[in-house]
Motif scaffolding. Sequence first.
Motif, PDB file in Angstrom:
ATOM      1  N   VAL A 138      26.950  53.945  77.759  1.00  0.00           N
ATOM      2  CA  VAL A 138      28.038  52.796  77.838  1.00  0.00           C
ATOM      3  C   VAL A 138      27.144  51.617  77.165  1.00  0.00           C
ATOM      4  N   LEU A 139      25.648  51.320  77.335  1.00  0.00           N
ATOM      5  CA  LEU A 139      25.248  50.353  76.793  1.00  0.00           C
ATOM      6  C   LEU A 139      24.807  50.585  75.328  1.00  0.00           C
ATOM      7  N   SER A 140      24.618  51.465  74.984  1.00  0.00           N
ATOM      8  CA  SER A 140      24.499  51.901  73.368  1.00  0.00           C
ATOM      9  C   SER A 140      25.930  51.879  72.890  1.00  0.00           C
ATOM     10  N   LEU A 141      27.014  52.086  73.220  1.00  0.00           N
ATOM     11  CA  LEU A 141      28.257  51.981  72.872  1.00  0.00           C
ATOM     12  C   LEU A 141      28.514  50.179  72.699  1.00  0.00           C
ATOM     13  N   LEU A 142      28.337  49.694  73.720  1.00  0.00           N
ATOM     14  CA  LEU A 142      28.331  48.288  73.770  1.00  0.00           C
ATOM     15  C   LEU A 142      27.488  47.474  72.610  1.00  0.00           C
ATOM     16  N   ARG A 143      26.394  48.043  72.595  1.00  0.00           N
ATOM     17  CA  ARG A 143      25.698  47.164  71.513  1.00  0.00           C
ATOM     18  C   ARG A 143      26.119  47.495  70.190  1.00  0.00           C
ATOM     19  N   GLN A 144      26.689  48.614  69.958  1.00  0.00           N
ATOM     20  CA  GLN A 144      27.218  48.667  68.258  1.00  0.00           C
ATOM     21  C   GLN A 144      28.655  48.047  68.376  1.00  0.00           C
ATOM     22  N   THR A 145      28.965  47.411  69.314  1.00  0.00           N
ATOM     23  CA  THR A 145      30.290  46.338  69.201  1.00  0.00           C
ATOM     24  C   THR A 145      29.656  44.834  69.175  1.00  0.00           C
ATOM     25  N   GLY A 146      28.369  44.623  69.211  1.00  0.00           N
ATOM     26  CA  GLY A 146      27.962  43.391  69.020  1.00  0.00           C
ATOM     27  C   GLY A 146      27.470  42.587  70.204  1.00  0.00           C
TER      28      GLY A 146
END
Length: 217
Positions: A178-186
């Motif tokens: 989840v954090l990896s995906l969130l990082r990709q959103t900024g």
Amino acid sequence: MTCFEHLPTVRTDYDAMAQAYAAFIGDAFTGSPLNHVLVQAFADLVQQSGGGTVADVGCGPGHVTAYLRDRGVDAFGIDLSPQLIAAAREANPDLRFDVGDMGALDIATGSLAGVLANYSIIHTPPDVLPALLGELSRVLAPGGHLLVSFQALADTEGTAEAFDHKVSPAWRYSADHVLSLLRQTGVEEVARLTIAPREDPVRGFPQTHVLTRKAPA
Ligand SMILES: C[S@@+](CC[C@H](N)C(=O)[O-])C[C@H]1O[C@@H](n2cnc3c(N)ncnc32)[C@H](O)[C@@H]1O
């Protein structure tokens, strides 16, 4: 329209269970300090960052929206289930609740001081999750906070796994995923809290709360 295929099922399932769900979930939330310790921190951080409007997405019967209001936060709720939204409005006539899809928010880009998703991403299939998290990040203002809580996998177990949720098909996700995906959103990680599996009285899953923040302007 692959992205939206799961939504009618989630809506129907929660509509059917709305009364029963609303009857127990508020006490389950307030009765467990670990379940709301980061919600309290989220409320404080939003206030310290200058305040502003917060969306409780997948709000269910609105008890967390009310918890935020009680801590001085200008919060409103959105949920897919009209029956849950009706219950939320009845319990909290002073608050705003809208029927809507948290994956396609009718909210201006960069306009919210915070977004909270308390166990509401769990009905989103793995292939749809990146877009949904992107949508939550899109509406955050620079410096805004996003708190996402969910039944989790241990980070060593992979990224996603279906589980036997009582109301509607659901997935557990690893915090790292989840954090990896969130990082990709900024947005960047601020804190995470994982509650040990033995604290989950129903299925014995770990529960993770990830608090993130969009970079200030
Ligand atoms: C496990 S319940 C959690 C409800 C509430 N947040 C709580 O803390 O009790 C999941 C909720 O997410 C909502 N939900 C799931 N997917 C959604 C979506 N795409 N848009 C809006 N609500 C959604 C469901 O209708 C349900 O109310």
